[in-house]
Enzyme design. Structure first.
Site, PDB file in Angstrom:
ATOM      1  N   ASN A   6      -1.632   1.212  35.201  1.00  0.00           N
ATOM      2  CA  ASN A   6      -1.428   1.091  33.759  1.00  0.00           C
ATOM      3  C   ASN A   6      -2.423   0.061  33.207  1.00  0.00           C
ATOM      4  O   ASN A   6      -2.472  -1.071  33.676  1.00  0.00           O
ATOM      5  CB  ASN A   6       0.021   0.644  33.508  1.00  0.00           C
ATOM      6  CG  ASN A   6       0.321   0.491  32.037  1.00  0.00           C
ATOM      7  OD1 ASN A   6      -0.422  -0.171  31.325  1.00  0.00           O
ATOM      8  ND2 ASN A   6       1.401   1.075  31.589  1.00  0.00           N
ATOM      9  N   ASP A   8      -2.727  -0.950  29.920  1.00  0.00           N
ATOM     10  CA  ASP A   8      -2.364  -1.488  28.601  1.00  0.00           C
ATOM     11  C   ASP A   8      -2.807  -2.938  28.405  1.00  0.00           C
ATOM     12  O   ASP A   8      -3.214  -3.336  27.312  1.00  0.00           O
ATOM     13  CB  ASP A   8      -0.840  -1.459  28.406  1.00  0.00           C
ATOM     14  CG  ASP A   8      -0.287  -0.048  28.327  1.00  0.00           C
ATOM     15  OD1 ASP A   8      -1.080   0.895  28.159  1.00  0.00           O
ATOM     16  OD2 ASP A   8       0.944   0.108  28.441  1.00  0.00           O
ATOM     17  N   HIS A   9      -2.696  -3.723  29.482  1.00  0.00           N
ATOM     18  CA  HIS A   9      -2.977  -5.159  29.317  1.00  0.00           C
ATOM     19  C   HIS A   9      -4.453  -5.453  29.071  1.00  0.00           C
ATOM     20  O   HIS A   9      -4.796  -6.491  28.520  1.00  0.00           O
ATOM     21  CB  HIS A   9      -2.461  -5.945  30.524  1.00  0.00           C
ATOM     22  CG  HIS A   9      -0.970  -5.884  30.613  1.00  0.00           C
ATOM     23  ND1 HIS A   9      -0.154  -6.474  29.685  1.00  0.00           N
ATOM     24  CD2 HIS A   9      -0.150  -5.254  31.473  1.00  0.00           C
ATOM     25  CE1 HIS A   9       1.104  -6.232  29.995  1.00  0.00           C
ATOM     26  NE2 HIS A   9       1.133  -5.480  31.076  1.00  0.00           N
ATOM     27  N   ARG A  17      -9.036 -10.557  20.252  1.00  0.00           N
ATOM     28  CA  ARG A  17     -10.193 -10.953  19.437  1.00  0.00           C
ATOM     29  C   ARG A  17     -10.634  -9.854  18.460  1.00  0.00           C
ATOM     30  O   ARG A  17     -11.621  -9.997  17.772  1.00  0.00           O
ATOM     31  CB  ARG A  17     -11.370 -11.332  20.346  1.00  0.00           C
ATOM     32  CG  ARG A  17     -11.231 -12.684  20.986  1.00  0.00           C
ATOM     33  CD  ARG A  17     -11.411 -13.779  19.930  1.00  0.00           C
ATOM     34  NE  ARG A  17     -11.050 -15.081  20.431  1.00  0.00           N
ATOM     35  CZ  ARG A  17     -11.949 -16.011  20.816  1.00  0.00           C
ATOM     36  NH1 ARG A  17     -13.224 -15.756  20.782  1.00  0.00           N
ATOM     37  NH2 ARG A  17     -11.523 -17.189  21.234  1.00  0.00           N
ATOM     38  N   HIS A  42       0.146   3.403  27.424  1.00  0.00           N
ATOM     39  CA  HIS A  42       1.337   3.559  26.579  1.00  0.00           C
ATOM     40  C   HIS A  42       0.905   3.421  25.121  1.00  0.00           C
ATOM     41  O   HIS A  42       0.497   2.345  24.691  1.00  0.00           O
ATOM     42  CB  HIS A  42       2.347   2.464  26.956  1.00  0.00           C
ATOM     43  CG  HIS A  42       3.660   2.559  26.257  1.00  0.00           C
ATOM     44  ND1 HIS A  42       4.718   1.739  26.560  1.00  0.00           N
ATOM     45  CD2 HIS A  42       4.106   3.373  25.271  1.00  0.00           C
ATOM     46  CE1 HIS A  42       5.757   2.037  25.799  1.00  0.00           C
ATOM     47  NE2 HIS A  42       5.404   3.021  24.994  1.00  0.00           N
ATOM     48  N   ARG A  44       2.155   2.848  21.920  1.00  0.00           N
ATOM     49  CA  ARG A  44       3.410   2.408  21.296  1.00  0.00           C
ATOM     50  C   ARG A  44       3.386   2.686  19.808  1.00  0.00           C
ATOM     51  O   ARG A  44       2.317   2.735  19.185  1.00  0.00           O
ATOM     52  CB  ARG A  44       3.622   0.909  21.527  1.00  0.00           C
ATOM     53  CG  ARG A  44       3.868   0.534  22.972  1.00  0.00           C
ATOM     54  CD  ARG A  44       4.212  -0.932  23.076  1.00  0.00           C
ATOM     55  NE  ARG A  44       5.572  -1.191  22.687  1.00  0.00           N
ATOM     56  CZ  ARG A  44       6.583  -1.388  23.543  1.00  0.00           C
ATOM     57  NH1 ARG A  44       6.372  -1.383  24.832  1.00  0.00           N
ATOM     58  NH2 ARG A  44       7.791  -1.596  23.102  1.00  0.00           N
ATOM     59  N   ARG A  48       0.463  -1.907  19.603  1.00  0.00           N
ATOM     60  CA  ARG A  48       0.155  -3.309  19.911  1.00  0.00           C
ATOM     61  C   ARG A  48      -0.924  -3.470  20.981  1.00  0.00           C
ATOM     62  O   ARG A  48      -1.550  -4.496  21.082  1.00  0.00           O
ATOM     63  CB  ARG A  48       1.411  -4.075  20.308  1.00  0.00           C
ATOM     64  CG  ARG A  48       1.944  -3.699  21.674  1.00  0.00           C
ATOM     65  CD  ARG A  48       3.018  -4.662  22.113  1.00  0.00           C
ATOM     66  NE  ARG A  48       4.272  -4.434  21.432  1.00  0.00           N
ATOM     67  CZ  ARG A  48       5.462  -4.670  21.998  1.00  0.00           C
ATOM     68  NH1 ARG A  48       5.534  -5.157  23.199  1.00  0.00           N
ATOM     69  NH2 ARG A  48       6.580  -4.420  21.348  1.00  0.00           N
ATOM     70  N   HIS A  49      -1.111  -2.448  21.821  1.00  0.00           N
ATOM     71  CA  HIS A  49      -2.227  -2.565  22.776  1.00  0.00           C
ATOM     72  C   HIS A  49      -3.122  -1.329  22.695  1.00  0.00           C
ATOM     73  O   HIS A  49      -4.166  -1.374  22.068  1.00  0.00           O
ATOM     74  CB  HIS A  49      -1.760  -2.887  24.209  1.00  0.00           C
ATOM     75  CG  HIS A  49      -0.456  -2.274  24.647  1.00  0.00           C
ATOM     76  ND1 HIS A  49      -0.242  -0.933  24.665  1.00  0.00           N
ATOM     77  CD2 HIS A  49       0.687  -2.858  25.090  1.00  0.00           C
ATOM     78  CE1 HIS A  49       0.973  -0.699  25.101  1.00  0.00           C
ATOM     79  NE2 HIS A  49       1.581  -1.841  25.354  1.00  0.00           N
ATOM     80  N   GLU A  69       2.232   7.383  28.405  1.00  0.00           N
ATOM     81  CA  GLU A  69       3.600   6.883  28.293  1.00  0.00           C
ATOM     82  C   GLU A  69       3.914   6.784  26.810  1.00  0.00           C
ATOM     83  O   GLU A  69       3.075   6.333  26.024  1.00  0.00           O
ATOM     84  CB  GLU A  69       3.594   5.496  28.936  1.00  0.00           C
ATOM     85  CG  GLU A  69       4.897   5.049  29.489  1.00  0.00           C
ATOM     86  CD  GLU A  69       4.780   3.620  29.989  1.00  0.00           C
ATOM     87  OE1 GLU A  69       3.948   3.382  30.881  1.00  0.00           O
ATOM     88  OE2 GLU A  69       5.511   2.777  29.488  1.00  0.00           O
ATOM     89  N   THR A  99       8.083  -5.658  26.975  1.00  0.00           N
ATOM     90  CA  THR A  99       7.671  -4.474  27.728  1.00  0.00           C
ATOM     91  C   THR A  99       8.892  -3.550  27.778  1.00  0.00           C
ATOM     92  O   THR A  99       9.962  -3.923  27.310  1.00  0.00           O
ATOM     93  CB  THR A  99       7.171  -4.854  29.145  1.00  0.00           C
ATOM     94  OG1 THR A  99       6.791  -3.662  29.842  1.00  0.00           O
ATOM     95  CG2 THR A  99       8.217  -5.597  29.944  1.00  0.00           C
ATOM     96  N   THR A 100       8.725  -2.342  28.335  1.00  0.00           N
ATOM     97  CA  THR A 100       9.850  -1.409  28.386  1.00  0.00           C
ATOM     98  C   THR A 100      11.004  -2.069  29.154  1.00  0.00           C
ATOM     99  O   THR A 100      10.801  -2.574  30.258  1.00  0.00           O
ATOM    100  CB  THR A 100       9.421  -0.112  29.108  1.00  0.00           C
ATOM    101  OG1 THR A 100       8.139   0.253  28.610  1.00  0.00           O
ATOM    102  CG2 THR A 100      10.403   1.004  28.838  1.00  0.00           C
ATOM    103  N   GLU A 150      10.620   9.121  36.469  1.00  0.00           N
ATOM    104  CA  GLU A 150      10.060   7.865  36.981  1.00  0.00           C
ATOM    105  C   GLU A 150      11.235   6.903  37.090  1.00  0.00           C
ATOM    106  O   GLU A 150      11.907   6.595  36.102  1.00  0.00           O
ATOM    107  CB  GLU A 150       8.985   7.303  36.045  1.00  0.00           C
ATOM    108  CG  GLU A 150       8.420   5.992  36.617  1.00  0.00           C
ATOM    109  CD  GLU A 150       7.294   5.380  35.783  1.00  0.00           C
ATOM    110  OE1 GLU A 150       6.518   6.125  35.158  1.00  0.00           O
ATOM    111  OE2 GLU A 150       7.211   4.138  35.771  1.00  0.00           O
ATOM    112  N   HIS A 190       7.634  -0.284  37.344  1.00  0.00           N
ATOM    113  CA  HIS A 190       8.025  -1.417  36.504  1.00  0.00           C
ATOM    114  C   HIS A 190       8.310  -2.641  37.364  1.00  0.00           C
ATOM    115  O   HIS A 190       9.192  -2.605  38.211  1.00  0.00           O
ATOM    116  CB  HIS A 190       9.241  -1.130  35.616  1.00  0.00           C
ATOM    117  CG  HIS A 190       9.131  -1.904  34.324  1.00  0.00           C
ATOM    118  ND1 HIS A 190       9.517  -3.202  34.230  1.00  0.00           N
ATOM    119  CD2 HIS A 190       8.593  -1.563  33.124  1.00  0.00           C
ATOM    120  CE1 HIS A 190       9.236  -3.633  33.001  1.00  0.00           C
ATOM    121  NE2 HIS A 190       8.673  -2.670  32.317  1.00  0.00           N
ATOM    122  N   GLY A 191       7.514  -3.666  37.152  1.00  0.00           N
ATOM    123  CA  GLY A 191       7.709  -4.932  37.848  1.00  0.00           C
ATOM    124  C   GLY A 191       7.260  -4.919  39.299  1.00  0.00           C
ATOM    125  O   GLY A 191       7.479  -5.883  40.025  1.00  0.00           O
ATOM    126  N   GLY A 212       1.108  -1.926  36.533  1.00  0.00           N
ATOM    127  CA  GLY A 212       0.191  -2.463  35.534  1.00  0.00           C
ATOM    128  C   GLY A 212      -0.031  -3.951  35.693  1.00  0.00           C
ATOM    129  O   GLY A 212      -1.030  -4.394  36.260  1.00  0.00           O
TER     130      GLY A 212
END
Ligand code: PXP
Length: 237
Positions: A6, A8-9, A17, A42, A44, A48-49, A69, A99-100, A150, A190-191, A212
C-alpha cells in the site's frame, strides 16, 4: 503467499508540501521491481492522500495488479468503473479516523454492498470485502457475491499478551480456512510488520498480505526496494 504494497503514505508525504514529490507512482514501480505482486491505494472520500489523478496514472503503469481500496459510495464506485483496477477492496470509512479502523459490517449493509459488488462486476472488476475474522461476516460476504475477503489483522497486530495473540491468530486461521472452503479468495492486512508477519505466513489459506505503513517506514532507512525485499524474504522463507 503474495505481497501487496500500500503506497498511500508516499502520497501523504507528497501532500505535506503540496508538490509532486515523492511520487506514489515511482514508489509503486520500485516496489514492483523489488518483488511486490500487487499495488494498493486507497482513494478516500476526503482525498487526504491518494488523489484521483494518481489512480489513473497507477492504472496505466502498474504491471502486476492494482487493488483500489475504497468505500462503497456511488461517487467512488463510478470512478472505479472508469479506472478498472484489477480488484476493488471495499472498506468502511470514517472521516476522522487515522486509518481504517475495523472491518465492514457486511451483515448490516448487505443490500447496499451487494449493489456495489454487482456494479463493479458489471465492469469486470473483482471485489474483495475487508472484514473482521467473524463467521457471520464471511458467510454474508459469500452470500452477496464477493470474490474474496481481506481479513482485518489489526486486532492481532495490536494484541499484547501471548494469550491474546493466539486467540486472534486462531480467529484469523479459522476464517481463512472456512472462507477458502467456500471458494472465496483470502487476503489479510492491517498493522502487519516485520515482527508480527511470521505466524501469518504459516496460514496457508491466505493468498496475499497487504502491507503499507511498516514497509514505507522501513524504506526511510534502507530504501524502498530493500524494505520490500526484506518483507518478501520473511513471507517466502
Ligand atoms: N488493508 C486495508 C484494507 C487497509 O485499510 C490498510 C490501511 O490502509 C492496509 C491493509 C494496510 O495497513 P498498514 O498500513 O497498517 O500495513
Amino acid at each position: 503467499m503474495r505481497l501487496a504494497i500500500n503506497i498511500d503514505h508516499i502520497a501523504t508525504l507528497r501532500n505535506a508540501r503540496g508538490g509532486k514529490e515523492p511520487d506514489p507512482l515511482e514508489a509503486a514501480l520500485l516496489a514492483e521491481k523489488a518483488g511486490a505482486e500487487c499495488i494498493v491505494c486507497h482513494l478516500r472520500e476526503d482525498r487526504r492522500h491518494i488523489k484521483d489523478g494518481d489512480v489513473y496514472r497507477l492504472r496505466k503503469s502498474v504491471t502486476t495488479k492494482l487493488d483500489l481500496e475504497m468505500a462503497a459510495t456511488q461517487e467512488i464506485v463510478k470512478i472505479a468503473k472508469r479506472v478498472k483496477p484489477d480488484l476493488c477492496t471495499l472498506v468502511p470509512e470514517r472521516r476522522k479516523e487515522l486509518t481504517t479502523e475495523g472491518g465492514l459490517d457486511v451483515v448490516k449493509y448487505k443490500a447496499s454492498l451487494k449493489r456495489s459488488i454487482q456494479q463493479l462486476h458489471d465492469s469486470g472488476i473483482k471485489v474483495s470485502l475487508f472484514i473482521d475474522p467473524v463467521d457471520e461476516q464471511w458467510e454474508a460476504s459469500k452470500a452477496i457475491g464477493a470474490d474474496m475477503i481481506e481479513i482485518h489483522t489489526g486486532e492481532y497486530a495490536e494484541a499484547k499478551t501471548k494469550r491474546q495473540i493466539e486467540m486472534h491468530l486462531s480467529r484469523i486461521q479459522t476464517t481463512a480456512l472456512y472462507a477458502k472452503q467456500l471458494g472465496l479468495g483470502v487476503n489479510a492486512g492491517h498493522g502487519l510488520d516485520y515482527e508480527n508477519i511470521k505466524p501469518i505466513t504459516k496460514i496457508k489459506e491466505i493468498d496475499e498480505v497487504s502491507i503499507g505503513y511498516a514497509i514505507i517506514v522501513r524504506s526511510m532507512f534502507v530504501g524502498l526496494e530493500n524494505a520490500v525485499r526484506e518483507m518478501k524474504k520473511l513471507i517466502t522463507s
